[in-house]
Design a protein around this motif. Structure first.
Motif, PDB file in Angstrom:
ATOM      1  N   ASP A  91       0.820  -1.217   0.000  1.00  0.00           N
ATOM      2  CA  ASP A  91       0.000   0.000   0.000  1.00  0.00           C
ATOM      3  C   ASP A  91       0.855   1.269   0.000  1.00  0.00           C
ATOM      4  O   ASP A  91       0.407   2.321  -0.465  1.00  0.00           O
ATOM      5  N   MET A 101       1.406   2.722  -3.489  1.00  0.00           N
ATOM      6  CA  MET A 101       0.288   3.518  -3.982  1.00  0.00           C
ATOM      7  C   MET A 101       0.294   4.907  -3.347  1.00  0.00           C
ATOM      8  O   MET A 101       0.004   5.913  -4.013  1.00  0.00           O
ATOM      9  N   ARG A 106       0.602   8.493  -5.293  1.00  0.00           N
ATOM     10  CA  ARG A 106      -0.399   9.545  -5.097  1.00  0.00           C
ATOM     11  C   ARG A 106       0.261  10.849  -4.635  1.00  0.00           C
ATOM     12  O   ARG A 106      -0.084  11.932  -5.099  1.00  0.00           O
ATOM     13  N   SER A 139      -5.279  -7.144  -6.744  1.00  0.00           N
ATOM     14  CA  SER A 139      -5.754  -6.036  -5.904  1.00  0.00           C
ATOM     15  C   SER A 139      -5.477  -4.698  -6.563  1.00  0.00           C
ATOM     16  O   SER A 139      -6.347  -3.812  -6.595  1.00  0.00           O
ATOM     17  N   TRP A 140      -4.280  -4.541  -7.121  1.00  0.00           N
ATOM     18  CA  TRP A 140      -3.947  -3.299  -7.826  1.00  0.00           C
ATOM     19  C   TRP A 140      -4.810  -3.139  -9.075  1.00  0.00           C
ATOM     20  O   TRP A 140      -5.232  -2.027  -9.399  1.00  0.00           O
ATOM     21  N   SER A 142      -7.822  -4.088  -9.451  1.00  0.00           N
ATOM     22  CA  SER A 142      -9.153  -3.650  -9.033  1.00  0.00           C
ATOM     23  C   SER A 142      -9.181  -2.157  -8.719  1.00  0.00           C
ATOM     24  O   SER A 142     -10.256  -1.559  -8.648  1.00  0.00           O
ATOM     25  N   LYS A 143      -8.006  -1.569  -8.527  1.00  0.00           N
ATOM     26  CA  LYS A 143      -7.919  -0.134  -8.239  1.00  0.00           C
ATOM     27  C   LYS A 143      -7.560   0.679  -9.479  1.00  0.00           C
ATOM     28  O   LYS A 143      -7.204   1.852  -9.374  1.00  0.00           O
ATOM     29  N   GLY A 144      -7.624   0.046 -10.648  1.00  0.00           N
ATOM     30  CA  GLY A 144      -7.410   0.762 -11.901  1.00  0.00           C
ATOM     31  C   GLY A 144      -6.034   0.636 -12.505  1.00  0.00           C
ATOM     32  O   GLY A 144      -5.761   1.244 -13.545  1.00  0.00           O
TER      33      GLY A 144
END
Length: 318
Positions: free
Chosen positions: A151, A154, A158, A232-233, A235-237
């Motif tokens: 995490d 990410m 950001r 998982s990544w 699913s986050k685009g």
């Protein structure tokens, strides 16, 4: 009579001789009760898979235990580069009676400025500490590497305000390749590198040295399950692109380069594992001259990441 009462209370199986027979004590009913689903092979102590899994776990534990030990970066250039890059260190070892040059002076000055202990030791002791590596009279002891959580990558992307770009390694076991991939990832704007928990090189002194200190500037995370983390990544685009000799697209046709991207690199010999390849949105190949089979992971990573960075500059997505 007592004898008759015993015969009357006894349980006698059909077709057997008359007389007292040992009762079941209710065990037959218990035998009919279900015992639940059959455990997995690796959970059954007498199964071969159980022993194989145990051996694998012991090997992983031994590797982790080894990785938890302090590492020593050897060589004048690697030591100076590590100190410049603020690689965490606890001691600088300087061999007695070595020839002093600018790199030695800078290493001592930087270590002093950072509050790192400076210890002069005999050359043969430094030979032993570095396993007789080419240390050139300098050795820098670094504590065990602190890995990030997936995490955190990410979060780093950001916070940067740029389009996310991660590099994931699938089965790269050579620490030199790992260090070189990290260096390429940092050079071309990646926000972090992801390693699987098993069957992967770790951040040893060799990897530190090859990364030229860039591992201190880039979060390196570990995933318990690489395929699950990639999903998982996704699913986050994030788009998942694997580097493969038989890729579905050529590197010149990688239109996904400007998107939020995870570049997955396999080992030089085995390539991407089946499950990881199935997770990819696309696999990309690098065209090469006839007769050349493949590039190692670090060289291939540099080529692909350079192309991704070029396309992002053109698209204004840096």
């Amino acid at each position: 009579m007592a004898g008759n009462s015993r015969r009357q209370g006894a349980i006698r199986k059909p077709g057997t001789k008359k007389g007292q027979v040992v009762g079941s004590g209710g065990q037959r009913r218990k035998a009919l009760e279900g015992k639940g689903p059959t455990p997995k092979a690796e959970d059954r102590p007498n199964h071969k898979a159980y022993r194989v899994a145990g051996a694998r776990d012991r090997k992983d534990q031994a590797r982790q235990k080894k990785a938890d030990k302090p590492e020593l970066i050897a060589g004048r250039n690697p030591v100076v580069e590590a100190l410049r890059a603020d690689v965490p260190a606890v001691a600088l070892f300087v061999a007695l009676n070595i020839e002093i040059d600018d790199r030695v002076n800078e290493a001592v000055r930087l270590a002093g400025d950072k509050g790192i202990s400076i210890l002069e030791i005999p050359r043969d002791e430094l030979d032993r500490k570095t396993n007789r590596a080419m240390h050139q009279g300098l050795g820098l002891q670094v504590p065990p590497f602190e890995y990030a959580h997936p995490d955190d990558l990410m979060t780093a992307a950001r916070d940067s305000g740029s389009t996310p770009l991660f590099v994931a390694l699938d089965g790269v076991t050579d620490p030199r390749n790992l260090g070189a991939v990290i260096r390429s990832a940092a050079a071309f704007g990646a926000h972090g590198v992801l390693l699987p928990e098993r069957r992967s090189a770790g951040m040893t002194a060799v990897a530190w040295r090859t990364s030229a200190g860039t591992a201190a500037k880039l979060p390196i995370a570990v995933a318990t399950n690489l395929t699950r983390q990639l999903k998982s990544w996704a699913s986050k685009g994030m788009m998942i692109v694997g580097l493969d000799a038989d890729g579905t697209v050529d590197i010149d046709e990688l239109d996904l380069a400007a998107e939020p991207l995870v570049v997955v690199l396999g080992s030089e010999g085995r390539g991407l594992s089946r499950l990881v390849k199935e997770t990819c949105d696309a696999t990309v190949s690098i065209p090469m001259a006839h007769g050349v089979e493949s590039l190692n992971a670090s060289v291939a990573a540099g080529v692909l990441l350079a192309e991704v960075a070029r396309r992002r500059r053109i698209a204004g997505r840096v």
